[in-house]
Design a protein around this motif. Sequence first.
Motif, PDB file in Angstrom:
ATOM      1  N   ALA A 116       1.601   4.807  -9.898  1.00 42.60           N
ATOM      2  CA  ALA A 116       1.737   4.182  -8.576  1.00 42.60           C
ATOM      3  C   ALA A 116       0.723   4.785  -7.617  1.00 42.60           C
ATOM      4  CB  ALA A 116       3.146   4.385  -8.034  1.00 42.60           C
ATOM      5  N   THR A 117       0.080   3.917  -6.842  1.00 43.88           N
ATOM      6  CA  THR A 117      -0.905   4.356  -5.861  1.00 43.88           C
ATOM      7  C   THR A 117      -0.603   3.711  -4.518  1.00 43.88           C
ATOM      8  OG1 THR A 117      -2.603   4.526  -7.569  1.00 43.88           O
ATOM      9  CG2 THR A 117      -3.358   4.487  -5.293  1.00 43.88           C
ATOM     10  N   ARG A 118      -0.587   4.505  -3.492  1.00 46.88           N
ATOM     11  CA  ARG A 118      -0.362   3.973  -2.146  1.00 46.88           C
ATOM     12  C   ARG A 118      -1.571   3.150  -1.714  1.00 46.88           C
ATOM     13  NH1 ARG A 118       1.346   7.316   3.352  1.00 46.88           N
ATOM     14  NH2 ARG A 118       1.053   5.586   4.790  1.00 46.88           N
ATOM     15  N   LEU A 119      -1.300   1.970  -1.129  1.00 47.60           N
ATOM     16  CA  LEU A 119      -2.362   1.110  -0.623  1.00 47.60           C
ATOM     17  C   LEU A 119      -2.505   1.313   0.879  1.00 47.60           C
ATOM     18  CD1 LEU A 119      -1.555  -2.210  -2.531  1.00 47.60           C
ATOM     19  CD2 LEU A 119      -3.239  -0.462  -3.133  1.00 47.60           C
ATOM     20  N   GLU A 120      -3.729   1.491   1.324  1.00 51.61           N
ATOM     21  CA  GLU A 120      -3.981   1.699   2.746  1.00 51.61           C
ATOM     22  C   GLU A 120      -4.022   0.373   3.494  1.00 51.61           C
ATOM     23  OE1 GLU A 120      -3.955   4.571   4.148  1.00 51.61           O
ATOM     24  OE2 GLU A 120      -3.731   5.611   2.234  1.00 51.61           O
ATOM     25  N   ARG A 121      -4.561  -0.664   2.847  1.00 54.97           N
ATOM     26  CA  ARG A 121      -4.708  -1.965   3.500  1.00 54.97           C
ATOM     27  C   ARG A 121      -3.486  -2.828   3.243  1.00 54.97           C
ATOM     28  NH1 ARG A 121      -6.132  -6.819   1.441  1.00 54.97           N
ATOM     29  NH2 ARG A 121      -6.998  -8.367   2.878  1.00 54.97           N
TER      30      ARG A 121
END
Length: 280
Positions: A116-121
């Motif tokens: 899982a990777t946090r999305l900035e946009r």
Amino acid sequence: MSGDTITWLNGQQTHHLPLPDRAVDFGDGLFETLLLKHGEPLYLERHLARLRRGAQSLYFPAEANQLVAKTIDLAKRDIAATSWPWTALRVTLSRGAGPRGYAPPIECEPRCLASATRLERNPLEIAEPARIGMASIRWPTQPALAGLKHLNRLEQVLAAREYRLQSLDEALMLDQDGNVVSVTAGNLFAVIKGEIITPKLEQAGLRGTRRECLMDDWAPALGKMVSEVTLRQAELERAEEVFFTNTLVGLRPVGAMNNMRWKQSSTCQALHRCYLDSVS
């Protein structure tokens, strides 16, 4: 490891993958990329249905599907404990360990790796029109694997390297006969004389979940149908607009490719509003 990334193996947080693993050795597996809003996956059943079809095509045992569902549930729990508004969750299903050689073991213990990777946009905001190129490498023709999201993606890796070196946003990919298939990471659509069309994917390509949503739900909501056709590159010159879809961008209009330009994106914008309505 970044604080904005979490990984799991069979539902347990980890930084390690046990070896040997046939996903590493042969690309013997499948994957899905899910978009999560506050820890909840969008269109989860469509992703799981595609994964089940792939697992059946690759002769994975039935328990592989249960393992994936369990891993996603545990990942959702951990992601919900963060403050991430938007998350990209990559779920990889491997056949697991096996003896040397191509032949898969008769009995196998699948593994499910999730990252899982946090999305900035905010992925629900439609992006500016993309500038795309033409990939020099083409999709291989293999009906037995067409539509599946298997782990062998070297054609797309090379195509993506190519367009990045040209400072472009994407690249159009053709099949071995010169027909349009897709962009490297998305399904392509065109509007010609008011009709929405998309390439057939019987011989090559990937049937995306957002492609399914657009064809089954969003276009009918506008009173439109989508036709699957054999699409030549030259026909794009007649298109009023061109756009593509994938999990993390939703829908994105294409503004330019080589000497072609598209200023209109009204159909893409209307479909995007249907997308927003479906996830609100």
